[in-house]
Design a protein around this motif. Structure first.
Motif, PDB file in Angstrom:
ATOM      1  N   LYS A   1     -22.870  43.206  22.350  1.00 16.32           N
ATOM      2  CA  LYS A   1     -22.166  44.154  23.213  1.00 16.32           C
ATOM      3  C   LYS A   1     -21.201  43.420  24.137  1.00 16.32           C
ATOM      4  O   LYS A   1     -20.065  43.864  24.347  1.00 16.32           O
ATOM      5  N   LEU A   2     -21.635  42.288  24.672  1.00 17.75           N
ATOM      6  CA  LEU A   2     -20.782  41.504  25.564  1.00 17.75           C
ATOM      7  C   LEU A   2     -19.505  41.085  24.850  1.00 17.75           C
ATOM      8  O   LEU A   2     -18.398  41.217  25.387  1.00 17.75           O
ATOM      9  N   GLU A   3     -19.636  40.579  23.623  1.00 24.86           N
ATOM     10  CA  GLU A   3     -18.466  40.106  22.879  1.00 24.86           C
ATOM     11  C   GLU A   3     -17.507  41.250  22.562  1.00 24.86           C
ATOM     12  O   GLU A   3     -16.282  41.098  22.685  1.00 24.86           O
ATOM     13  N   ARG A   4     -18.050  42.400  22.178  1.00 21.90           N
ATOM     14  CA  ARG A   4     -17.174  43.531  21.850  1.00 21.90           C
ATOM     15  C   ARG A   4     -16.493  44.083  23.096  1.00 21.90           C
ATOM     16  O   ARG A   4     -15.303  44.440  23.056  1.00 21.90           O
ATOM     17  N   LEU A   5     -17.215  44.146  24.194  1.00 27.22           N
ATOM     18  CA  LEU A   5     -16.596  44.596  25.435  1.00 27.22           C
ATOM     19  C   LEU A   5     -15.519  43.618  25.908  1.00 27.22           C
ATOM     20  O   LEU A   5     -14.463  44.030  26.396  1.00 27.22           O
ATOM     21  N   GLN A   6     -15.784  42.342  25.772  1.00 29.24           N
ATOM     22  CA  GLN A   6     -14.792  41.330  26.166  1.00 29.24           C
ATOM     23  C   GLN A   6     -13.527  41.449  25.324  1.00 29.24           C
ATOM     24  O   GLN A   6     -12.411  41.383  25.850  1.00 29.24           O
ATOM     25  N   ASP A   7     -13.695  41.624  24.016  1.00 30.09           N
ATOM     26  CA  ASP A   7     -12.541  41.763  23.125  1.00 30.09           C
ATOM     27  C   ASP A   7     -11.735  43.019  23.464  1.00 30.09           C
ATOM     28  O   ASP A   7     -10.500  42.981  23.515  1.00 30.09           O
TER      29      ASP A   7
ATOM     30  N   ILE B   1     -13.127  55.241  24.955  1.00 31.89           N
ATOM     31  CA  ILE B   1     -13.642  54.326  23.943  1.00 31.89           C
ATOM     32  C   ILE B   1     -14.496  53.239  24.580  1.00 31.89           C
ATOM     33  O   ILE B   1     -15.574  52.904  24.079  1.00 31.89           O
ATOM     34  N   GLU B   2     -14.054  52.707  25.712  1.00 28.09           N
ATOM     35  CA  GLU B   2     -14.832  51.656  26.378  1.00 28.09           C
ATOM     36  C   GLU B   2     -16.176  52.193  26.854  1.00 28.09           C
ATOM     37  O   GLU B   2     -17.202  51.518  26.741  1.00 28.09           O
ATOM     38  N   THR B   3     -16.184  53.427  27.375  1.00 28.46           N
ATOM     39  CA  THR B   3     -17.429  54.021  27.861  1.00 28.46           C
ATOM     40  C   THR B   3     -18.406  54.224  26.720  1.00 28.46           C
ATOM     41  O   THR B   3     -19.601  53.949  26.844  1.00 28.46           O
ATOM     42  N   LYS B   4     -17.898  54.704  25.597  1.00 27.84           N
ATOM     43  CA  LYS B   4     -18.758  54.871  24.424  1.00 27.84           C
ATOM     44  C   LYS B   4     -19.246  53.514  23.916  1.00 27.84           C
ATOM     45  O   LYS B   4     -20.412  53.361  23.544  1.00 27.84           O
ATOM     46  N   LEU B   5     -18.356  52.538  23.919  1.00 26.27           N
ATOM     47  CA  LEU B   5     -18.716  51.198  23.457  1.00 26.27           C
ATOM     48  C   LEU B   5     -19.807  50.601  24.338  1.00 26.27           C
ATOM     49  O   LEU B   5     -20.761  49.987  23.845  1.00 26.27           O
ATOM     50  N   ALA B   6     -19.696  50.801  25.637  1.00 26.57           N
ATOM     51  CA  ALA B   6     -20.708  50.289  26.567  1.00 26.57           C
ATOM     52  C   ALA B   6     -22.052  50.968  26.354  1.00 26.57           C
ATOM     53  O   ALA B   6     -23.101  50.408  26.700  1.00 26.57           O
ATOM     54  N   GLY B   7     -22.041  52.190  25.801  1.00 21.10           N
ATOM     55  CA  GLY B   7     -23.277  52.917  25.583  1.00 21.10           C
ATOM     56  C   GLY B   7     -23.937  52.665  24.253  1.00 21.10           C
ATOM     57  O   GLY B   7     -25.021  53.201  23.990  1.00 21.10           O
ATOM     58  N   LEU B   8     -23.316  51.856  23.395  1.00 22.90           N
ATOM     59  CA  LEU B   8     -23.910  51.571  22.091  1.00 22.90           C
ATOM     60  C   LEU B   8     -25.224  50.800  22.231  1.00 22.90           C
ATOM     61  O   LEU B   8     -25.374  49.955  23.116  1.00 22.90           O
ATOM     62  N   ASP B   9     -26.150  51.087  21.354  1.00 22.05           N
ATOM     63  CA  ASP B   9     -27.446  50.405  21.359  1.00 22.05           C
ATOM     64  C   ASP B   9     -27.308  49.098  20.580  1.00 22.05           C
ATOM     65  O   ASP B   9     -27.588  49.034  19.381  1.00 22.05           O
ATOM     66  N   LEU B  10     -26.848  48.063  21.275  1.00 19.56           N
ATOM     67  CA  LEU B  10     -26.589  46.759  20.664  1.00 19.56           C
ATOM     68  C   LEU B  10     -27.320  45.663  21.428  1.00 19.56           C
ATOM     69  O   LEU B  10     -27.695  45.841  22.586  1.00 19.56           O
ATOM     70  N   ALA B  11     -27.504  44.527  20.779  1.00 21.10           N
ATOM     71  CA  ALA B  11     -28.017  43.351  21.472  1.00 21.10           C
ATOM     72  C   ALA B  11     -27.013  42.958  22.559  1.00 21.10           C
ATOM     73  O   ALA B  11     -25.803  43.147  22.400  1.00 21.10           O
ATOM     74  N   ASP B  12     -27.517  42.414  23.659  1.00 21.37           N
ATOM     75  CA  ASP B  12     -26.649  42.094  24.798  1.00 21.37           C
ATOM     76  C   ASP B  12     -25.461  41.220  24.408  1.00 21.37           C
ATOM     77  O   ASP B  12     -24.332  41.468  24.836  1.00 21.37           O
TER      78      ASP B  12
END
Length: 366
Positions: free
Chosen positions: A242-248, A228-239
């Motif tokens: 993406k940073l906030e979602r990865l941190q959470d 899930i984290e790998t897929k989340l890191a690959g999402l086409d999102l604003a930095d």
């Protein structure tokens, strides 16, 4: 005793849907992985791990050959299961599973891989089918391009021809697909949530949840936070998003991969450079190369570039070296220019500034 069933392995040397003992599965994955590595090719397939009562214990995807992280199934299951964080009441089951795979695996297959230079494909992404990669990397900005599940493409092509023959249920699914293509995935999610899903449909639902920001729901469909984290890191999102979602996600489900991806996003190059034990996808190899370039370690950057077949990584190194060489030449020229020759010095300084901007663009292009 543990048993394994493989699905969607394109190489016939692994029999799909056959009930294999865990030991046989370890040997089969080891042999095919070694053969494909020597050929410089790869493939991947899903697998499920069961106990004697056919209770599902673990499921994942194994990559054979170049781009593969593990030499055989034993190493993957052991590594992944050890990283899964469980409630205390479930921890005994985790320890039992680790003991079982240890006792059932032949000793010769427990040794670390002898392969020293794995090649990570530029298109490699754990468990991602062609359909899922399109979703995760945002290839279709107007919505999701569905190419499987109920042969949706053919439905669209033949929509008019079959309009009178479609049942109400088929029309509902078709409408959900049409809405999803326009960026409204909620109807398709609702339909998938209400039905008994196949493994492929679970994978699609995971990606739909992530596209909608429902990261926890995505995790509930799998026992693999690294996936899930790998897929989340690959999402086409604003930095920032993406940073906030990865941190959470990292706060609630910490992994080494999550720490690495956060460090790369925050441009913590020292952390990226020293990190070793993560699942190496093409974006992570690229981040590693960028970190070494930033730190001025060209030798290490080239070493890591050799581990991926993505030509853009080597192009980045070449450009970096060309620009740094140009800057060095300009600085040398500036030293030799008289302080009285103001006009020439200003031109050289302007040229240096231009090259430095280009250098920053290369380093931050990820």
């Amino acid at each position: 005793m543990l048993f394994v069933r493989f699905t969607d392995v394109p190489d016939t040397r692994i029999q799909n849907y056959e009930r294999l003992t865990f030991a046989d599965a370890v040997v089969a994955t080891h042999d095919l992985h070694q053969i494909l590595s020597e050929e410089g090719t790869n493939c991947s397939g899903d697998f499920r791990l069961f106990d004697q009562k056919d209770e599902l214990l673990y499921r994942g995807t194994f990559t054979f050959g170049t781009g593969g992280t593990y030499p055989n199934l034993y190493h993957q299951v052991k590594d992944r299961v050890q990283r899964i964080r469980m409630k205390k009441e479930d921890n005994a089951k985790k320890m039992w599973l680790l003991d079982e795979i240890e006792s059932e695996t032949p000793d010769d297959y427990k040794r670390p891989s002898a392969k020293s230079n794995p090649i990570v494909s530029s298109t490699y992404q754990s468990r991602l089918t062609r359909l899922q990669r399109r979703l995760i990397y945002g290839a279709a900005t107007a919505g999701i391009l569905f190419t499987s599940l109920f042969t949706a493409t053919q439905w669209f092509i033949d929509k008019e021809a079959h309009a009178e023959q479609m049942t109400g249920g088929e029309e509902t699914w078709l409408d959900a697909y049409e809405q999803a293509l326009q960026g409204e995935e909620s109807s398709l999610i609702a339909l998938l949530e209400r039905k008994d899903r196949s493994e492929e449909e679970d994978a699609l639902l995971i990606d739909l949840y992530l596209a909608e920001g429902a990261d926890q729901k995505a995790l509930e469909l799998t026992d693999d936070p690294i996936l899930i984290e790998t897929k989340l890191a690959g999402l086409d999102l604003a930095d920032q998003e993406k940073l906030e979602r990865l941190q959470d996600f990292q706060a609630s489900h910490p992994t080494d991969e999550g720490a690495f991806d956060l460090a790369a996003l925050e441009r913590d190059y020292e952390t990226v450079a020293k990190t070793e034990n993560v699942e190496w996808t093409a974006p992570r190899v690229s981040a590693k190369v960028t970190a070494y370039l930033y730190l001025g370690d060209i030798e290490s950057a080239n070493e890591w570039a050799s581990k991926t077949n993505d030509p853009a990584v080597q192009v980045k190194i070449d450009k970096y070296q060309d620009i740094t060489a140009t800057i060095d030449e300009l600085n040398e020229k500036l030293k030799k220019t008289s302080s009285k020759d103001t006009s020439v010095r200003e031109k050289i300084q302007a040229a240096i500034a231009t090259e430095e901007v280009e250098l920053q663009t290369i380093l931050y292009s990820d």
